[in-house]
Design an enzyme around this catalytic site. Structure first.
Site, mmCIF file in Angstrom:
data_model
loop_
_atom_site.group_PDB
_atom_site.id
_atom_site.type_symbol
_atom_site.label_atom_id
_atom_site.label_comp_id
_atom_site.label_asym_id
_atom_site.label_seq_id
_atom_site.Cartn_x
_atom_site.Cartn_y
_atom_site.Cartn_z
ATOM 1 N N ARG A 18 0.827 -1.220 0.000
ATOM 2 C CA ARG A 18 0.000 0.000 0.000
ATOM 3 C C ARG A 18 0.851 1.256 0.000
ATOM 4 O O ARG A 18 0.593 2.193 -0.754
ATOM 5 C CB ARG A 18 -0.936 0.027 1.212
ATOM 6 C CG ARG A 18 -2.031 -1.014 1.155
ATOM 7 C CD ARG A 18 -2.874 -1.023 2.415
ATOM 8 N NE ARG A 18 -2.012 -1.257 3.566
ATOM 9 C CZ ARG A 18 -2.226 -0.793 4.788
ATOM 10 N NH1 ARG A 18 -3.280 -0.037 5.044
ATOM 11 N NH2 ARG A 18 -1.407 -1.081 5.774
ATOM 12 N N ASN A 36 -6.092 -2.472 2.339
ATOM 13 C CA ASN A 36 -6.115 -3.924 2.464
ATOM 14 C C ASN A 36 -7.550 -4.396 2.607
ATOM 15 O O ASN A 36 -8.375 -3.711 3.211
ATOM 16 C CB ASN A 36 -5.328 -4.378 3.697
ATOM 17 C CG ASN A 36 -3.833 -4.265 3.525
ATOM 18 O OD1 ASN A 36 -3.318 -4.222 2.414
ATOM 19 N ND2 ASN A 36 -3.121 -4.235 4.633
#
Length: 88
Positions: A18, A36
């Site tokens: 990320r 996520n």
């Protein structure tokens, strides 16, 4: 302007995916977000010039060191007003 919804599957959590996506998106002038999901995948929305979005999608297919990407599924969305790129 191009906006896409993306689901990335594979070993993409716990490897800096990320944060690296945010860095690559910002370097390419792409706005949106990344997060996520409970199933171990990563979800994102990207928006920018088509070539810039394509560059981020290409990077997402490889990911950062330590990641193992099995698939990247991207679907086009209607562009919206976005500002910046966030990790959710």
């Amino acid at each position: 302007m191009r906006r896409v919804h993306v689901i990335v599957r594979g070993l993409v959590q716990g490897v800096g995916y990320r944060w690296s996506t945010r860095l690559v998106a910002r370097q390419n002038g792409v706005t949106g977000w990344v997060r996520n999901l409970d199933d171990g995948s990563v979800e994102a929305e990207l928006q920018g010039a088509p070539a810039q979005v394509d560059a981020v999608l290409e990077w997402m297919a490889e990911g950062p060191p330590g990641a193992h990407v099995d698939s990247v599924d991207a679907s086009d969305l209607a562009p919206t007003e976005h500002g910046g790129f966030t990790v959710r």
